[in-house]
Design a protein around this motif. Structure first.
Motif, PDB file in Angstrom:
ATOM      1  N   GLY A 137      50.685  75.935  48.168  1.00 54.86           N
ATOM      2  CA  GLY A 137      51.607  76.938  48.677  1.00 54.86           C
ATOM      3  C   GLY A 137      52.440  76.489  49.849  1.00 54.86           C
ATOM      4  O   GLY A 137      53.272  77.266  50.355  1.00 54.86           O
ATOM      5  N   ALA A 138      52.257  75.240  50.305  1.00 55.29           N
ATOM      6  CA  ALA A 138      53.051  74.710  51.419  1.00 55.29           C
ATOM      7  C   ALA A 138      54.453  74.356  50.942  1.00 55.29           C
ATOM      8  O   ALA A 138      54.687  74.142  49.748  1.00 55.29           O
ATOM      9  CB  ALA A 138      52.371  73.487  52.018  1.00 55.29           C
ATOM     10  N   LEU A 139      55.382  74.271  51.868  1.00 55.11           N
ATOM     11  CA  LEU A 139      56.766  73.934  51.548  1.00 55.11           C
ATOM     12  C   LEU A 139      57.014  72.437  51.732  1.00 55.11           C
ATOM     13  O   LEU A 139      56.411  71.799  52.601  1.00 55.11           O
ATOM     14  CB  LEU A 139      57.723  74.719  52.443  1.00 55.11           C
ATOM     15  N   TRP A 140      57.949  71.900  50.951  1.00 51.73           N
ATOM     16  CA  TRP A 140      58.294  70.482  51.072  1.00 51.73           C
ATOM     17  C   TRP A 140      58.886  70.157  52.446  1.00 51.73           C
ATOM     18  O   TRP A 140      58.692  69.054  52.953  1.00 51.73           O
ATOM     19  CB  TRP A 140      59.259  70.082  49.962  1.00 51.73           C
ATOM     20  N   ILE A 141      59.582  71.098  53.047  1.00 53.34           N
ATOM     21  CA  ILE A 141      60.142  70.844  54.380  1.00 53.34           C
ATOM     22  C   ILE A 141      59.021  70.615  55.386  1.00 53.34           C
ATOM     23  O   ILE A 141      59.143  69.776  56.286  1.00 53.34           O
ATOM     24  CB  ILE A 141      61.058  72.013  54.836  1.00 53.34           C
ATOM     25  N   ASP A 142      57.895  71.329  55.225  1.00 58.36           N
ATOM     26  CA  ASP A 142      56.760  71.143  56.132  1.00 58.36           C
ATOM     27  C   ASP A 142      56.087  69.795  55.894  1.00 58.36           C
ATOM     28  O   ASP A 142      55.624  69.142  56.837  1.00 58.36           O
ATOM     29  CB  ASP A 142      55.755  72.278  55.944  1.00 58.36           C
ATOM     30  N   THR A 158      63.368  67.233  45.935  1.00 50.20           N
ATOM     31  CA  THR A 158      64.359  68.139  45.363  1.00 50.20           C
ATOM     32  C   THR A 158      65.481  68.241  46.392  1.00 50.20           C
ATOM     33  O   THR A 158      65.288  67.946  47.572  1.00 50.20           O
ATOM     34  CB  THR A 158      63.761  69.533  45.094  1.00 50.20           C
ATOM     35  N   ASP A 159      66.659  68.704  45.966  1.00 58.89           N
ATOM     36  CA  ASP A 159      67.769  68.834  46.919  1.00 58.89           C
ATOM     37  C   ASP A 159      67.451  69.867  47.998  1.00 58.89           C
ATOM     38  O   ASP A 159      67.826  69.699  49.152  1.00 58.89           O
ATOM     39  CB  ASP A 159      69.047  69.248  46.188  1.00 58.89           C
ATOM     40  N   TYR A 160      66.781  70.941  47.592  1.00 56.81           N
ATOM     41  CA  TYR A 160      66.449  72.034  48.509  1.00 56.81           C
ATOM     42  C   TYR A 160      64.972  71.929  48.845  1.00 56.81           C
ATOM     43  O   TYR A 160      64.130  71.834  47.945  1.00 56.81           O
ATOM     44  CB  TYR A 160      66.770  73.369  47.830  1.00 56.81           C
ATOM     45  N   LEU A 161      64.630  71.917  50.136  1.00 57.94           N
ATOM     46  CA  LEU A 161      63.268  71.610  50.559  1.00 57.94           C
ATOM     47  C   LEU A 161      62.407  72.836  50.839  1.00 57.94           C
ATOM     48  O   LEU A 161      61.209  72.686  51.093  1.00 57.94           O
ATOM     49  CB  LEU A 161      63.302  70.738  51.826  1.00 57.94           C
ATOM     50  N   PHE A 351      69.542  64.167  56.383  1.00 59.29           N
ATOM     51  CA  PHE A 351      70.035  63.894  55.033  1.00 59.29           C
ATOM     52  C   PHE A 351      69.221  64.663  53.998  1.00 59.29           C
ATOM     53  O   PHE A 351      69.784  65.340  53.129  1.00 59.29           O
ATOM     54  CB  PHE A 351      69.977  62.399  54.739  1.00 59.29           C
ATOM     55  N   LEU A 352      67.902  64.585  54.086  1.00 54.98           N
ATOM     56  CA  LEU A 352      67.071  65.275  53.111  1.00 54.98           C
ATOM     57  C   LEU A 352      67.203  66.796  53.230  1.00 54.98           C
ATOM     58  O   LEU A 352      67.078  67.516  52.238  1.00 54.98           O
ATOM     59  CB  LEU A 352      65.613  64.863  53.278  1.00 54.98           C
ATOM     60  N   ASN A 353      67.492  67.284  54.417  1.00 53.42           N
ATOM     61  CA  ASN A 353      67.575  68.716  54.662  1.00 53.42           C
ATOM     62  C   ASN A 353      69.016  69.226  54.606  1.00 53.42           C
ATOM     63  O   ASN A 353      69.320  70.310  55.107  1.00 53.42           O
ATOM     64  CB  ASN A 353      66.960  69.044  56.027  1.00 53.42           C
ATOM     65  N   ARG A 354      69.898  68.472  53.968  1.00 56.24           N
ATOM     66  CA  ARG A 354      71.328  68.769  53.993  1.00 56.24           C
ATOM     67  C   ARG A 354      71.685  70.114  53.351  1.00 56.24           C
ATOM     68  O   ARG A 354      72.620  70.785  53.804  1.00 56.24           O
ATOM     69  CB  ARG A 354      72.108  67.653  53.269  1.00 56.24           C
ATOM     70  N   MET A 357      72.194  73.501  55.364  1.00 56.50           N
ATOM     71  CA  MET A 357      73.476  73.849  55.958  1.00 56.50           C
ATOM     72  C   MET A 357      74.333  74.633  54.967  1.00 56.50           C
ATOM     73  O   MET A 357      75.024  75.584  55.336  1.00 56.50           O
ATOM     74  CB  MET A 357      74.210  72.588  56.416  1.00 56.50           C
ATOM     75  N   GLU A 358      74.279  74.239  53.706  1.00 59.33           N
ATOM     76  CA  GLU A 358      75.016  74.973  52.684  1.00 59.33           C
ATOM     77  C   GLU A 358      74.424  76.372  52.500  1.00 59.33           C
ATOM     78  O   GLU A 358      75.149  77.339  52.261  1.00 59.33           O
ATOM     79  CB  GLU A 358      75.001  74.186  51.377  1.00 59.33           C
ATOM     80  N   GLU A 359      73.093  76.456  52.604  1.00 59.92           N
ATOM     81  CA  GLU A 359      72.451  77.769  52.534  1.00 59.92           C
ATOM     82  C   GLU A 359      72.970  78.689  53.638  1.00 59.92           C
ATOM     83  O   GLU A 359      73.305  79.853  53.394  1.00 59.92           O
ATOM     84  CB  GLU A 359      70.933  77.632  52.657  1.00 59.92           C
ATOM     85  N   GLN A 360      73.031  78.166  54.858  1.00 62.08           N
ATOM     86  CA  GLN A 360      73.497  78.981  55.969  1.00 62.08           C
ATOM     87  C   GLN A 360      74.936  79.417  55.771  1.00 62.08           C
ATOM     88  O   GLN A 360      75.306  80.557  56.085  1.00 62.08           O
ATOM     89  CB  GLN A 360      73.360  78.205  57.289  1.00 62.08           C
ATOM     90  N   SER A 361      75.753  78.533  55.221  1.00 64.93           N
ATOM     91  CA  SER A 361      77.146  78.884  54.942  1.00 64.93           C
ATOM     92  C   SER A 361      77.230  80.030  53.939  1.00 64.93           C
ATOM     93  O   SER A 361      78.010  80.982  54.116  1.00 64.93           O
ATOM     94  CB  SER A 361      77.899  77.661  54.411  1.00 64.93           C
ATOM     95  N   LEU A 362      76.408  79.957  52.882  1.00 66.51           N
ATOM     96  CA  LEU A 362      76.393  81.024  51.884  1.00 66.51           C
ATOM     97  C   LEU A 362      75.863  82.327  52.470  1.00 66.51           C
ATOM     98  O   LEU A 362      76.362  83.417  52.158  1.00 66.51           O
ATOM     99  CB  LEU A 362      75.562  80.602  50.678  1.00 66.51           C
ATOM    100  N   ARG A 363      74.850  82.223  53.326  1.00 68.67           N
ATOM    101  CA  ARG A 363      74.327  83.433  53.977  1.00 68.67           C
ATOM    102  C   ARG A 363      75.408  84.087  54.836  1.00 68.67           C
ATOM    103  O   ARG A 363      75.549  85.321  54.847  1.00 68.67           O
ATOM    104  CB  ARG A 363      73.107  83.094  54.829  1.00 68.67           C
TER     105      ARG A 363
END
Length: 519
Positions: A137-142, A158-161, A351-354, A357-363
């Motif tokens: 249940g952990a996230l890839w970003i963690d 994956t592109d989204y972490l 780079f991996l967490n790029r 930023m697109e998520e924040q733009s969409l939000r």
């Protein structure tokens, strides 16, 4: 349906059955009452796609894998009318795959997110490897943040972490590193799994291997991944990130295949279609450099489409690779539009967490928590040109909002023992290259209401049906099919093995009802 009434009925029946159950595995009512089985189902009835909204009767928030095992073992031995169960990670599915209508959803995020990095462990024959043991249940970003503390990182992403370990391993897990290291499921050393029968099993390529390969890409049909051991490698501090633009599709794909033919120098390759001004700007949100690219999208009254390759080179000075020299070498080999090669140096983490930023733009634009009728396919090289013709005939370039990814993978990086369905040309190794195509649309509900959304879904269904036919030979990734018959066709020659694994590990078909694979 009155969910509260159903919830009370489910729990009343369960408690009654526990009291009368002859099996010693269920000891007393307090055992079941100790499970954090709750009625709050709001988050469990939706997902990122926001297309289907199937409410479960209850949600389980397990504190340990034993809670999951207890629930599934009880359901598998009771005479209680069949209750289905889905494991939900970050809820990033598109068509309700992690939902369980009138069943039970297990919120995997409630498990302790333990992450333990093991560096330079001596294995058999003196082999030294590094790996991370992590909760499903952990996230890839963690995982990225924790492993970087040791100068390490997983090889494939994956592109989204902000997705769970168990979630991506149940599907495949792909990104621009897949051509080099294979998908995420090819970089797993060991798994802890709770089967549909409630059995807690530690499995690997050499121990309970049938279950190991079944759950990798198994769409949650055979067991729930509660822990994974992921292979790590040395992480670079920086990455040289390149973008090159094209006005010809054949040249675009030829150059991508040049890049993936040299994995000793190139670490990441992806590409996308530039349909309109919006797609150009939105795809540049995370690229920290000025793109002096001003294409004309309408020429002589017709739409003109462009393409972009992005590739990356790890700045790994310990390996003695001169990044600037590699960039210069490839700049001479590639046939991009002159003066449209862009370069930037960025930290490995950024780079991996790029995509964040697109998520924040969409939000910020109100386009994150909206319908996402995504369509993802694996297309063999022999059919990619035909597929792009099909795609362009069925979308409106000036109206499409969201990226269209197109990038190559290599067949020999996939283990065919895993459950993932690949194009027949890839399974048989008659085609070494296949392309990922991802149509990642965001739908603004103020502009496109339900009739409009349904029209898009019907169009996507037509594209998928045509692409997966013999003319192109594609397979859906993160698949959605309307019936078990369609799923049978999806798995093709793998169907018999898939069904046999289901009968072995989840004989009552308790798991994964949202996929709709088994009736």
């Amino acid at each position: 349906m009155d969910i509260s009434l159903l919830y009370n009925k489910v729990n009343a029946f369960i408690l009654l059955l526990i009291l009368s159950c002859p099996y010693t595995i269920i000891q007393k009512p307090i055992d079941f009452a100790s499970l954090n089985l709750i009625q709050t189902t709001n988050t469990a009835s939706t997902d990122f796609g926001r297309i289907k909204f199937n409410a479960p009767a209850s949600v389980l928030k397990p504190q340990t894998p034993k809670d999951i095992a207890f629930l599934l073992s009880f359901l598998s031995i009771s005479s209680f009318p069949q209750v289905s169960v889905s494991a939900r990670g970050a809820g990033h599915s598109i068509h309700g795959q992690a939902q369980a209508l009138d069943g039970i959803v297990i919120e995997m995020s409630s498990l302790p997110r333990d992450i333990k990095v093991n560096k330079n462990v001596k294995m058999e024959r003196g082999l030294m490897i590094s790996y991370v043991d992590v909760s499903g249940g952990a996230l890839w970003i963690d995982v990225l943040k924790e492993s970087l503390k040791f100068g390490l990182a997983p090889r494939s992403w994956t592109d989204y972490l902000y997705l769970t370990i168990g979630g991506t391993l149940s599907n495949g897990g792909i990104s621009g590193q897949t051509f080099k290291y294979g998908p995420q499921i090819a970089n797993v050393l060991q798994l802890d799994v709770v089967t549909g029968k409630g059995e807690m099993v530690t499995c690997s390529p050499t121990k309970s291997s049938e279950l190991f390969y079944a759950v990798l890409g198994g769409l949650g049909q055979f067991g729930i991944i509660t822990r994974a051991r992921i292979l790590l490698q040395d992480a670079p501090e920086k990455v040289r990130w390149q973008r090159a633009f094209y006005d010809d599709f054949d040249t675009f794909t030829e150059d991508q295949e040049i890049l993936i033919s040299m994995p000793e120098l190139i670490d990441y390759v992806e590409g996308f279609v530039v349909l309109n001004e919006h797609s150009l700007k939105s795809s540049s949100v995370a690229f920290p450099a000025n793109l002096n690219f001003n294409p004309k999208f309408v020429l002589n009254g017709r739409f003109k489409v462009y393409y972009c390759i992005e590739f990356a080179i790890h700045d790994n000075q310990a390996e003695g690779i001169k990044v600037e020299k590699v960039v210069e070498e490839f700049a001479q080999k590639l046939s991009y539009m002159q003066s449209h090669l862009y370069s930037v140096e960025i930290s490995y983490f950024d780079f991996l967490n790029r995509v964040s930023m697109e998520e924040q733009s969409l939000r910020n634009r109100g386009l994150w928590e909206v319908p996402h009728p995504w369509l993802n396919l694996f297309v063999p090289r022999s059919g990619i040109k035909k597929f792009m013709d099909l795609l362009m005939e069925n979308i409106s370039p000036n109206e499409f909002e969201g990226p269209i990814l197109v990038y190559p993978l290599l067949s020999d990086k996939w283990n065919t023992n895993a459950s993932v369905a690949l194009p027949q040309a890839i399974e048989s190794r008659t085609d070494r290259v296949m392309y990922v195509v991802g149509m990642l649309r965001s739908i603004n509900p103020t502009v496109c209401e339900s009739d409009c959304l349904n029209k898009i879904l019907r169009k996507h269904r037509y594209i998928a049906l045509t692409a997966t036919g013999p003319h192109i030979g594609a397979k859906q990734y993160l698949a959605h099919h309307p019936s078990p018959v369609d799923w049978h066709s999806h798995f093709g020659s793998k169907w018999i093995r898939f069904a046999e694994r289901k009968a072995r590990f989840d004989p009552l078909h308790i798991l994964g009802p949202g996929q709709g694979i088994f009736s």
